[in-house]
Design an enzyme around this catalytic site. Structure first.
Site, PDB file in Angstrom:
ATOM      1  N   HIS A   1       0.822  -1.212   0.000  1.00 14.48           N
ATOM      2  CA  HIS A   1       0.000   0.000   0.000  1.00 14.48           C
ATOM      3  C   HIS A   1       0.855   1.261   0.000  1.00 14.48           C
ATOM      4  O   HIS A   1       0.494   2.262  -0.609  1.00 14.48           O
ATOM      5  CB  HIS A   1      -0.950  -0.009   1.204  1.00 14.48           C
ATOM      6  CG  HIS A   1      -1.920  -1.147   1.153  1.00 14.48           C
ATOM      7  ND1 HIS A   1      -3.158  -1.040   0.582  1.00 14.48           N
ATOM      8  CD2 HIS A   1      -1.809  -2.441   1.556  1.00 14.48           C
ATOM      9  CE1 HIS A   1      -3.776  -2.213   0.646  1.00 14.48           C
ATOM     10  NE2 HIS A   1      -2.980  -3.078   1.237  1.00 14.48           N
TER      11      HIS A   1
ATOM     12  N   ASP B   1      -6.141   5.519   0.891  1.00 18.62           N
ATOM     13  CA  ASP B   1      -6.159   4.141   0.406  1.00 18.62           C
ATOM     14  C   ASP B   1      -7.568   3.547   0.527  1.00 18.62           C
ATOM     15  O   ASP B   1      -8.328   3.909   1.438  1.00 18.62           O
ATOM     16  CB  ASP B   1      -5.176   3.326   1.260  1.00 18.62           C
ATOM     17  CG  ASP B   1      -4.955   1.925   0.744  1.00 18.62           C
ATOM     18  OD1 ASP B   1      -4.009   1.732  -0.028  1.00 18.62           O
ATOM     19  OD2 ASP B   1      -5.735   1.009   1.100  1.00 18.62           O
TER      20      ASP B   1
HETATM   21 BR1  BUP Z   1       8.727  -9.114  -0.829  1.00 17.63          BR
HETATM   22  C1  BUP Z   1       9.324  -7.624  -1.716  1.00 17.63           C
HETATM   23  N1  BUP Z   1      11.118  -6.273  -2.464  1.00 17.63           N
HETATM   24  O1  BUP Z   1      11.566  -8.209  -1.426  1.00 17.63           O
HETATM   25  P1  BUP Z   1       2.476  -6.496  -3.803  1.00 17.63           P
HETATM   26  C2  BUP Z   1       8.440  -6.705  -2.205  1.00 17.63           C
HETATM   27  N2  BUP Z   1       8.898  -5.571  -2.811  1.00 17.63           N
HETATM   28  O2  BUP Z   1      10.692  -4.361  -3.500  1.00 17.63           O
HETATM   29  P2  BUP Z   1       2.085  -7.683  -1.146  1.00 17.63           P
HETATM   30  C3  BUP Z   1      10.243  -5.350  -2.959  1.00 17.63           C
HETATM   31  O3  BUP Z   1       6.818  -4.486  -2.375  1.00 17.63           O
HETATM   32  P3  BUP Z   1      -0.570  -6.698  -0.852  1.00 17.63           P
HETATM   33  C4  BUP Z   1      10.722  -7.413  -1.839  1.00 17.63           C
HETATM   34  O4  BUP Z   1       8.100  -4.524  -5.648  1.00 17.63           O
HETATM   35  C5  BUP Z   1       5.938  -4.336  -4.535  1.00 17.63           C
HETATM   36  O5  BUP Z   1       6.017  -3.009  -4.945  1.00 17.63           O
HETATM   37  C6  BUP Z   1       7.316  -4.988  -4.600  1.00 17.63           C
HETATM   38  O6  BUP Z   1       3.403  -5.375  -3.170  1.00 17.63           O
HETATM   39  C7  BUP Z   1       7.915  -4.584  -3.297  1.00 17.63           C
HETATM   40  O7  BUP Z   1       2.324  -7.624  -2.744  1.00 17.63           O
HETATM   41  C8  BUP Z   1       5.592  -4.388  -3.064  1.00 17.63           C
HETATM   42  O8  BUP Z   1       3.139  -7.117  -4.954  1.00 17.63           O
HETATM   43  C9  BUP Z   1       4.718  -5.565  -2.712  1.00 17.63           C
HETATM   44  O9  BUP Z   1       1.169  -5.865  -4.084  1.00 17.63           O
HETATM   45  O10 BUP Z   1       1.043  -6.587  -0.802  1.00 17.63           O
HETATM   46  O11 BUP Z   1       3.323  -7.332  -0.468  1.00 17.63           O
HETATM   47  O12 BUP Z   1       1.518  -9.025  -0.868  1.00 17.63           O
HETATM   48  O13 BUP Z   1      -0.944  -7.732   0.148  1.00 17.63           O
HETATM   49  O14 BUP Z   1      -1.034  -5.342  -0.485  1.00 17.63           O
HETATM   50  O15 BUP Z   1      -0.889  -7.080  -2.257  1.00 17.63           O
END
Ligand code: BUP
Length: 455
Positions: free
Chosen positions: A18, A112
């Site tokens: 988020h 959000d």
């Molecule tokens: Br893990 C990881 N490095 O090692 P998502 C995640 N990220 O940069 P999530 C890193 O965190 P929700 C790591 O690039 C993305 O921008 C990734 O968001 C970054 O999944 C973010 O992909 C992760 O939407 O969140 O973490 O499960 O539950 O809100 O979907």
């Protein structure tokens, strides 16, 4: 006059999934000459969030930071990210004085989707136009808008898994894609807040989506033609929100520099999903047996502050040794932007968190989808339909079954060897860049919003 500088305040919700899109939006608005005040709830849940914030404010001194000090947390057994959202809610009376003191007074406030029901009444009370950034897919938004109605009827209970959920005769999705907490009869945090926020969001002045028209044409059409709900505020696709400067890491993965172009599979299940230990080990087996090169981000605990186990303890000594030959293993966190943008990376074994999907599209990296929780099957379905990747549906939700290494290996080989998938992913990358570039659909969407904030 038209030259008036727009000023917008932003408030993100808990977790990197988020926070990241809010930081990217802040950077994007700054680049478009909008003055941004970024409100940071304090303290954050994870260490990663506070580090990302410090880096961001160091790179963007133009963005004003306002700390929103939350009431002290109590002992609580809930999911720490959900609990944080509750804490924002119970602290929200402290937010109005903070907002009223901002100078010049903002012409818009963006929060959000998970905070809509908390924040919208507060901004309404001080006549501050409020907007919601929906941090998942447009397809997920069709469910978000319909669920308050569906949950109150027997419509969901009576369906079989493969049956398609409909609202006012418009097909939304098969029941099998729906996040499991939304199908539980009992109350739970996810379900309750999904209903509260889904009902409240229609009172906002606009909804921003981190997606783009060509990627989710059908869902956006259903929303904007009033098929899902008749009366809606403007819904604007402004994605993919491009990675911002503060994300470019100094620490590059030098190992990647020595690998052939497109040969490496990047493996990550997001910032809040830790696979079970036995599944982690099967995955390790699978990676080795696949014969592919890989970068594997291993996560052992939901919140990084609690993740103190050594990598070797999680994976096991023997597997650790074998893995070293072909791959790189990283624990807790690795700069995903730097990884996906590296020319050596050609595939992404992903849980399909929406940010990850948009980032894969942005870099043209094919996905092998393994959704675990929440909105991830809805997102995986989009990925498969648009041709950005493939999805093994029989693998089920997190913890439903133990997927064997052999099977994982086979699917990795299929995905990494799929030439047409590689080409399709590159086409999607081009579309994504076009949408955000000057005159593209997302560019225009944001321009319209900005002109509203100028008046
Ligand atoms: Br893990 C990881 N490095 O090692 P998502 C995640 N990220 O940069 P999530 C890193 O965190 P929700 C790591 O690039 C993305 O921008 C990734 O968001 C970054 O999944 C973010 O992909 C992760 O939407 O969140 O973490 O499960 O539950 O809100 O979907």
């Amino acid at each position: 006059s038209d030259q008036k500088l727009a000023h917008v305040a932003l408030l993100p919700s808990a977790g990197m999934g988020h926070l990241t899109p809010f930081l990217r939006l802040a950077a994007l608005l700054t680049a478009r000459n909008v003055q941004v005040t970024f409100i940071t709830p304090h303290p954050t849940v994870s260490l990663t969030e506070s580090q990302a914030l410090s880096r961001f404010f160091a790179s963007f001194p133009q963005v004003k930071q306002k700390q929103f000090h939350l009431l002290p947390p109590e002992e609580n057994s809930a999911d720490p990210f959900f609990y944080h959202m509750q804490l924002i809610k119970s602290s929200c009376h402290l937010l109005s004085p903070l907002l009223s003191a901002l100078t010049p007074s903002p012409s818009g406030f963006i929060t959000d989707m998970t905070l809509a029901s908390t924040i919208i009444p507060i901004t309404q009370a001080i006549s501050l136009p409020n907007y919601v950034l929906f941090t998942s897919s447009a397809k997920m938004m069709t469910l978000f808008l319909s669920y308050p109605t569906l949950a109150g009827s027997k419509a969901l209970d009576d369906l079989d898994e493969t049956d398609v959920i409909k609202i006012r005769n418009v097909e939304l999705m098969p029941k099998s894609l729906v996040p499991p907490p939304l199908l539980q009869k009992s109350n739970n945090f996810f379900k309750n807040s999904f209903i509260e926020n889904g009902m409240k969001v229609i009172e906002s002045c606009g909804i921003l989506l981190n997606t783009f028209v060509s990627f989710e044409l059908e869902s956006l059409r259903k929303i904007n033609d009033g098929q899902v709900l008749e009366r809606l505020p403007p819904v604007v696709a402004i994605g993919p929100l491009p990675p911002c400067d503060s994300e470019k890491s100094q620490l590059q993965l030098t190992w990647l520099d020595d690998q052939p172009a497109g040969s490496v599979l990047y493996v990550s299940f997001g910032s809040r999903t830790a696979l079970a230990r036995d599944q982690i080990r099967e995955l390790g087996e699978g990676l080795i047996k696949s014969g592919s090169r890989f970068v594997w981000m291993v996560k052992d605990k939901k919140v990084d502050r609690e993740d103190s186990e050594e990598l070797e303890e999680v994976i096991g000594h023997e597997l650790m040794e074998r893995v070293k030959e072909k791959g790189l293993i990283v624990k807790d966190w690795l700069n995903q932007e730097a990884t996906l943008s590296h020319p050596a990376v050609g595939g992404f074994l992903s849980h399909c968190g929406w940010n990850s999907v948009m980032e894969a599209a942005w870099h043209g990296v094919r996905i092998l989808a393994w959704p675990q929780n929440g909105d991830q099957k809805v997102n995986a379905d989009i990925v498969e339909r648009i041709g950005l990747g493939t999805w093994v549906k029989s693998w089920g939700w997190s913890g439903e079954m133990l997927v064997k290494g052999e099977e994982i290996a086979e699917r990795i080989r299929e995905s990494m060897g799929n030439e047409s998938l590689r080409i399709q992913a590159l086409g999607i990358k081009e579309d994504a860049r076009k949408a955000v570039g000057f005159g593209g659909s997302s560019y225009k969407g944001l321009t319209e919003l900005i002109s509203m904030w100028k008046h």
